[in-house]
Scaffold this motif. Structure first.
Motif, PDB file in Angstrom:
ATOM      1  N   GLU B  60       0.834  -1.207   0.000  1.00  0.00           N
ATOM      2  CA  GLU B  60       0.000   0.000   0.000  1.00  0.00           C
ATOM      3  C   GLU B  60       0.867   1.254   0.000  1.00  0.00           C
ATOM      4  OE1 GLU B  60      -1.476  -1.079   3.758  1.00  0.00           O
ATOM      5  OE2 GLU B  60      -3.352  -1.955   3.008  1.00  0.00           O
ATOM      6  N   THR B  62       1.971   4.835   1.384  1.00  0.00           N
ATOM      7  CA  THR B  62       1.917   5.485   2.704  1.00  0.00           C
ATOM      8  C   THR B  62       1.632   6.975   2.511  1.00  0.00           C
ATOM      9  OG1 THR B  62       4.264   6.076   2.748  1.00  0.00           O
ATOM     10  CG2 THR B  62       3.674   3.894   3.612  1.00  0.00           C
ATOM     11  N   GLU B  64       3.271   9.308   3.553  1.00  0.00           N
ATOM     12  CA  GLU B  64       4.547  10.014   3.338  1.00  0.00           C
ATOM     13  C   GLU B  64       5.050   9.870   1.907  1.00  0.00           C
ATOM     14  OE1 GLU B  64       4.101   7.775   5.946  1.00  0.00           O
ATOM     15  OE2 GLU B  64       3.625   9.409   7.352  1.00  0.00           O
ATOM     16  N   ARG B  68       4.143   0.660   1.938  1.00  0.00           N
ATOM     17  CA  ARG B  68       4.079  -0.259   3.062  1.00  0.00           C
ATOM     18  C   ARG B  68       3.920  -1.659   2.490  1.00  0.00           C
ATOM     19  NH1 ARG B  68       0.732  -2.599   7.066  1.00  0.00           N
ATOM     20  NH2 ARG B  68       1.621  -2.220   9.118  1.00  0.00           N
ATOM     21  N   GLU B 177       8.373  -3.012  10.598  1.00  0.00           N
ATOM     22  CA  GLU B 177       7.313  -2.834  11.610  1.00  0.00           C
ATOM     23  C   GLU B 177       6.979  -4.170  12.232  1.00  0.00           C
ATOM     24  OE1 GLU B 177       3.747  -1.002  10.205  1.00  0.00           O
ATOM     25  OE2 GLU B 177       4.639   0.999  10.214  1.00  0.00           O
ATOM     26  N   SER B 187       8.891   0.170  15.376  1.00  0.00           N
ATOM     27  CA  SER B 187       9.490   0.345  14.058  1.00  0.00           C
ATOM     28  C   SER B 187      11.001   0.240  14.214  1.00  0.00           C
ATOM     29  CB  SER B 187       9.147   1.720  13.494  1.00  0.00           C
ATOM     30  OG  SER B 187       7.754   1.840  13.375  1.00  0.00           O
ATOM     31  N   ILE B 217       8.488  -0.836   5.612  1.00  0.00           N
ATOM     32  CA  ILE B 217       8.111   0.470   5.056  1.00  0.00           C
ATOM     33  C   ILE B 217       9.258   1.040   4.241  1.00  0.00           C
ATOM     34  CG2 ILE B 217       7.193   2.760   5.615  1.00  0.00           C
ATOM     35  CD1 ILE B 217       5.517   0.493   6.793  1.00  0.00           C
ATOM     36  N   LYS B 220       9.806   7.668   0.846  1.00  0.00           N
ATOM     37  CA  LYS B 220       9.481   8.086  -0.526  1.00  0.00           C
ATOM     38  C   LYS B 220      10.667   7.828  -1.466  1.00  0.00           C
ATOM     39  CE  LYS B 220      10.153  13.142  -0.291  1.00  0.00           C
ATOM     40  NZ  LYS B 220      11.298  13.169   0.563  1.00  0.00           N
TER      41      LYS B 220
END
Ligand SMILES: Cc1cc2nc3c(=O)[nH]c(=O)nc-3n(C[C@H](O)[C@H](O)[C@H](O)COP(=O)(O)OP(=O)(O)OC[C@H]3O[C@@H](n4cnc5c(N)ncnc54)[C@H](O)[C@@H]3O)c2cc1C
Ligand code: SF4
Ligand code: FES
Ligand code: FES
Lengths: 211, 316
Positions: B60, B62, B64, B68, B177, B187, B217, B220
């Protein structure tokens, strides 16, 4: 997909059941009840489809999918080479995707659909890939062949689904069927007889026919 | 293989709780490393917790601007994801350089990070090995050590971490995570996930018993040219002798992580800072304090040459 709660007797139920029993019995029965609970919980009932047919088995948890197919369901088309994920002889399709049946537990496949070489085609009705292996002499001893055929059928689907490989030059362009791609993507199937060239020819012919 | 009980918990919380307080419990994901080692009785769990159907198989975006990646996303699916191919090409490349098509279809993101060393003596149960049997000695020190580590090693163990994916994750600053048995989450930057051997080589990561990895995670996209170069004994289906994962910006700055040379994916800030000055300068920083054996000293030269090839590819 199967709901996660479907496992017949969980370890917790068993432990809870034996704990409940022992509150009224002696210390000797206590250890006995626990041993019994442990042995029973070391097997699990599992139902999956094999070549379209639903099969239900109670298996020792240690049973690999490969042993379940060969020893319990007597589908001996799938071969055991190394039993450690290194040779590809045990390749089957799990929900259409190729996998090493030796490195997965049968009990992990509740509700899954497994396809073995027997499910791809039969002597009187060969899968095009089986026929192409015969035509091109894609084997010598034949031991790796079931794994090669299952792997190559799924591998061509992976290219069609635009899954890239180590030799794909441009990750953002559609994957292509070339001889380099076929060789790289089939590297998980070892052939001790070295029939590789003929294997690539067989696969190339099938790929071209379908493209 | 030793006998074990098996369960398929219904939720993430139940999975973490199931393993708590039970030293012999282990999670099983793809099973491609764990079952291999269980067959040899190097791993001997008494209870397996199957984490395959907990809905942890999604990738998915995130808030930011990163991704994820669910712990159970298969290596094939991660490498083929459009966003990963476009924005994190290094990760796709590293994954595709590892194992085989069949194995990648089963292998998962979390399992890949936690896979154990391929040191031949770790696998050979007739030989002393501090990682397998603490205190028994290290057969590799005076034995066949060609594939093993040259930095981050100790007198107790010189095993190398075998993962290709982890090298890319390290260069991309991934964060792991987790959820613990008591339901708390944390984290962990990938740099802190794996431990160096010291005198406890059997302890390989910072996770507690029962701590479940739920996702990895990615921040970017880092942009730049992203290159993974793996040097191995065969062109395919072999572990790395040396692997270079790099992100190089047009101005020559960037970051680099190395595989095959250390007990964890190896990156040094000082080496990143030297990248604009070329491979020799950066390699010197990466290999500071190296303790190679006669068998694997070639890796020192190989790191510099592979990095040099990567930097010229990035310029070209
Ligand atoms: C022949 C062969 C060749 C290979 N070649 C390569 C290669 O070239 N490069 C490479 O990088 N790898 C290679 N591999 C290794 C492969 O990538 C790993 O086996 C795989 O990634 C492990 O993932 P898995 O999901 O199957 O893990 P599993 O075997 O299921 O688990 C591995 C470990 O992780 C733990 N674990 C799993 N999931 C979680 C979770 N969610 N939270 C906490 N703990 C968890 C398990 O308890 C276990 O200790 C090869 C493997 C084989 C057999
Ligand atoms: S290098 Fe580590 S894993 Fe290999 S034999 Fe020595 S202690 Fe064992
Ligand atoms: S028998 Fe499964 S890979 Fe060799
Ligand atoms: S035909 Fe003999 S191993 Fe391939």
């Amino acid at each position: 997909m199967q709901s996660p709660g479907a496992i017949e007797i969980s370890r917790r139920d068993l432990l809870a059941a034996s704990a409940a029993t022992v509150t009224v019995v002696s210390a000797h029965s206590l250890s006995h009840a626990q041993t019994k609970a442990t042995t029973e919980s070391q097997s699990t009932k599992v139902t999956f489809k094999v070549n379209g047919e639903s099969r239900e088995l109670r298996l020792d948890n240690r049973t690999s999918l490969l042993d379940a197919l060969r020893e319990h369901l007597h589908l001996t088309g799938t071969k055991k080479g190394c039993d450690h994920g290194q040779c590809g002889a045990c390749t089957v399709l799990i929900d259409g995707r190729r996998a090493n049946a030796c490195l997965t537990l049968a009990v992990m496949h509740e509700g899954d659909s497994i396809t073995t070489l027997e499910g791809l085609g039969q002597p009187e009705n060969l899968h095009p890939m089986q026929a192409a292996f015969v035509k091109h002499d894609g084997f010598q001893c034949g031991y790796c062949t079931p794994g090669q055929i299952c792997s190559s059928v799924a591998m061509l689907e992976e290219i069609r689904a635009n899954i890239p490989s180590h030799v794909t030059r441009d990750l953002t362009a559609p994957a292509e069927i070339t001889s380099d791609e076929i060789r790289e993507r089939m590297s998980g199937n070892i052939c001790r007889c070295g029939a590789y060239s003929n294997i690539v020819e067989a696969i190339t012919e099938v790929a071209g026919r379908k493209a | 293989m030793r006998a074990f009980s098996y369960e398929r918990p219904a939720s993430i919380e139940a999975a973490a709780q199931a393993a708590a307080g039970m030293d012999g419990a282990k999670f099983i994901a793809g099973g491609t490393n764990l079952l291999d080692l269980m067959k040899l009785e190097i791993e001997r769990p008494t209870h397996l917790i199957d984490v395959n159907r907990l809905g942890l198989d999604r990738i998915e975006a995130t808030p930011e601007g990163g991704l994820r990646i669910g712990a159970l996303v298969r290596n094939t699916d991660l490498a083929a994801d459009e966003r990963v191919r476009r924005d994190y090409a290094l990760l796709s490349r590293a994954l595709l350089a590892g194992a085989s098509g069949q194995l990648r279809n089963r292998a998962t993101t979390a399992g890949n990070l936690l896979q154990r060393t391929r040191c031949p003596y770790f696998y050979d149960t007739n030989q002393p090995c501090n990682k397998r049997l603490p205190g028994s000695g290290c057969s590799a020190l005076a034995g066949f050590s060609r594939p093993l580590a040259v930095v981050g090693v100790s007198d107790a163990c010189i095993a190398s971490h075998p993962s290709d994916m982890a090298v890319a994750m390290r260069a991309l600053d991934a964060v792991v995570e987790t959820v613990r048995a008591d339901g708390t989450t944390r984290s962990i930057p990938i740099a802190d996930l794996h431990r160096l051997p010291g005198d406890t080589p059997h302890i390989e990561h910072v996770l507690e018993q029962g701590e479940l990895i739920t996702a990895v995670i990615l921040p970017k996209p880092a942009g730049g040219k992203q290159i993974y170069r793996k040097v191995r004994d065969r062109a395919s289906y072999a572990f790395a002798l040396v692997a270079v994962g790099a992100v190089v910006q047009p101005d020559g700055t960037g970051r680099v992580a190395i595989g095959g040379i250390a007990p964890k994916p190896w990156r040094k800030e000082a080496a990143d800072a030297e990248l604009p000055n070329g491979a020799k300068a950066a390699a010197a920083k990466l290999l500071e304090g190296a303790r190679p054996t006669d068998d694997n000293a070639f890796k020192l030269t190989l790191v510099e040459r592979a990095l040099s090839a990567v930097l010229s590819e990035a310029r070209g």
